[in-house]
Write an enzyme that holds these catalytic residues in place. Structure first.
Site, short mmCIF file in Angstrom:
data_model
loop_
_atom_site.label_atom_id
_atom_site.label_comp_id
_atom_site.label_asym_id
_atom_site.label_seq_id
_atom_site.Cartn_x
_atom_site.Cartn_y
_atom_site.Cartn_z
N LYS A 54 5.94 19.98 7.64
CA LYS A 54 7.11 19.40 6.60
C LYS A 54 6.86 19.95 5.28
O LYS A 54 8.14 20.30 4.72
CB LYS A 54 7.52 17.98 6.85
N THR A 73 10.79 14.57 5.07
CA THR A 73 10.15 13.11 5.12
C THR A 73 9.23 12.47 3.76
O THR A 73 8.84 13.70 2.90
CB THR A 73 9.17 13.12 6.18
N ASP A 74 9.09 11.39 3.53
CA ASP A 74 8.45 11.10 2.52
C ASP A 74 6.68 11.19 2.72
O ASP A 74 5.94 11.09 1.68
CB ASP A 74 8.69 9.53 2.24
N GLU A 75 6.62 11.62 4.10
CA GLU A 75 5.00 11.88 4.30
C GLU A 75 4.46 12.98 3.55
O GLU A 75 3.16 12.92 3.66
CB GLU A 75 4.79 11.81 5.87
N TYR A 105 1.67 17.09 11.01
CA TYR A 105 3.16 16.81 10.83
C TYR A 105 3.48 16.98 9.51
O TYR A 105 4.58 17.81 9.28
CB TYR A 105 3.65 15.52 11.31
#
Length: 357
Positions: A166, A137-139, A162
């Site tokens: 990741k 993810t870009d998060e 989260y």
């Protein structure tokens, strides 16, 4: 030539099932889905693929290393596309343990299963073409200011349990490439939307609440910005990256569709009013609520590397993709209504709970 055989972890979830349908229905690949079938997974998501006879579902936990090693060895895939993950930020705030176990330990388990299988392959074409795609993810990059984009070289700066989990899994994947030469590629995507999206996420939640005349919660002042990517465009990108991406590299996948959360909600309201009018404009249902803890302000992906190296381009812009998404939910009440009644009814998630770990 033998048909391509692919293992997709998390293949009964939202993005995973879109990838499975793409691989089976459009590429005629043979797909083995490994999924624990938690709350966000749904067998109905992959029924079109299963109907072809080229897709099988194995219900298993990726954290079970012995089981993963046995499955990978038995199925002997050409590719492993690893999407299985706990992915909802709000749920990670109130219950982070599941995210650490699935996203970190589960990724370790899959990497080791893949390494055992790949190491045992005889030298030659099959071993040379095997790929492990780790989907992220870009998060992991944290929050952007008013300007700039996330690039593949952007330093990691995760904010939530989260995104931290990741980020850890991304580092594991890269380490297994550098240490063991396991043929790995990594992808990081922006916010996805589209059909079969579990209704805890913003777009399906707003669509269904609006259809039912319920309030439409918007965190803070609604100014947080995300880059929206239609899930079927993402599925095409993942297949391409897994097949043609350079080993050890990261590819960012984004739709170049930045919108504030408030703009997203307003656009959904207007689209529903256009095709399924209610007694009053649905914008009147919008309600601003207390912001999420640690809420990143802006995400935006630069997908130039993917576009120039591999020739990928998003087919949908936000307006066309959202129109298809809204229509899908109108046409598929039999899919979402049972979820709203028995799995998730739209309640607020992500409130700090010191009793949950």
């Amino acid at each position: 030539m033998d048909r391509k055989k692919v293992i997709v972890t998390g293949g009964a979830g939202f993005i995973g099932s879109a990838l499975v349908r793409h691989l089976v229905l459009e590429q005629e690949a043979e797909v083995v889905v490994i999924d624990k079938m938690t709350y966000a997974a749904n067998r109905a998501n992959i029924l079109p693929a299963e109907a072809t006879g080229r897709c099988q579902l194995i219900i298993a936990d990726i954290c079970d290393q012995a089981a993963m090693r046995e499955i990978v060895s038995r199925e002997a895939p050409h590719q492993i596309l690893h999407l299985a993950a706990e992915s909802h930020v709000d749920r990670s705030i109130s219950g982070p343990r599941d995210f650490i176990e699935t996203n970190v330990i589960g990724t370790y388990s899959m990497l080791e299963a893949a390494r055992a299988f790949w190491s045992g392959l005889p030298a030659g074409n099959t071993k040379d073409t095997f790929r492990f795609l780790h989907v992220s993810t870009d998060e992991v990059y944290g929050s952007l200011g008013a300007d700039g984009l996330f690039h593949e070289t952007t330093p990691y700066d995760p904010s939530s349990p989260y995104s931290s989990s990741k980020a850890a899994s991304d580092h594991l994947a890269k380490a297994w490439f550098r240490t063991y030469n396991l043929p790995i590629v990594v992808s990081n995507c922006s916010n996805n939307y589209g059909p079969y999206h579990f209704p805890e996420k913003l777009i399906p939640l707003v669509i269904l609440n609006a259809l039912e005349g319920k309030t439409l919660p918007v965190y803070g002042d609604g100014s947080n910005i995300r880059d929206w990517l239609y899930v079927e465009d993402h599925a095409r990108a993942l297949s391409l990256i897994a097949t043609q991406g350079r080993l050890g590299e990261t590819y960012n996948v984004g739709g170049r569709n930045e919108r504030t959360n408030l703009q997203v909600v307003q656009t959904i309201c207007d689209e529903l009013d256009r095709i399924a009018p209610a007694e009053a404009p649905r914008r009147e249902l919008i309600e601003f609520v207390k912001d999420r803890p640690g809420h990143d302000h802006r995400y935006a992906i630069d997908a130039t590397k993917l576009e120039t190296e591999l020739g990928w381009k998003a087919h949908e812009n936000f307006e066309t993709g959202l129109r298809k998404t809204v229509q899908w939910y109108l046409d598929n009440q039999e899919w979402w209504a049972p979820l709203r009644k028995s799995v998730y009814g739209g309640e607020r998630l992500g409130l700090n709970d010191p009793q949950k770990v």
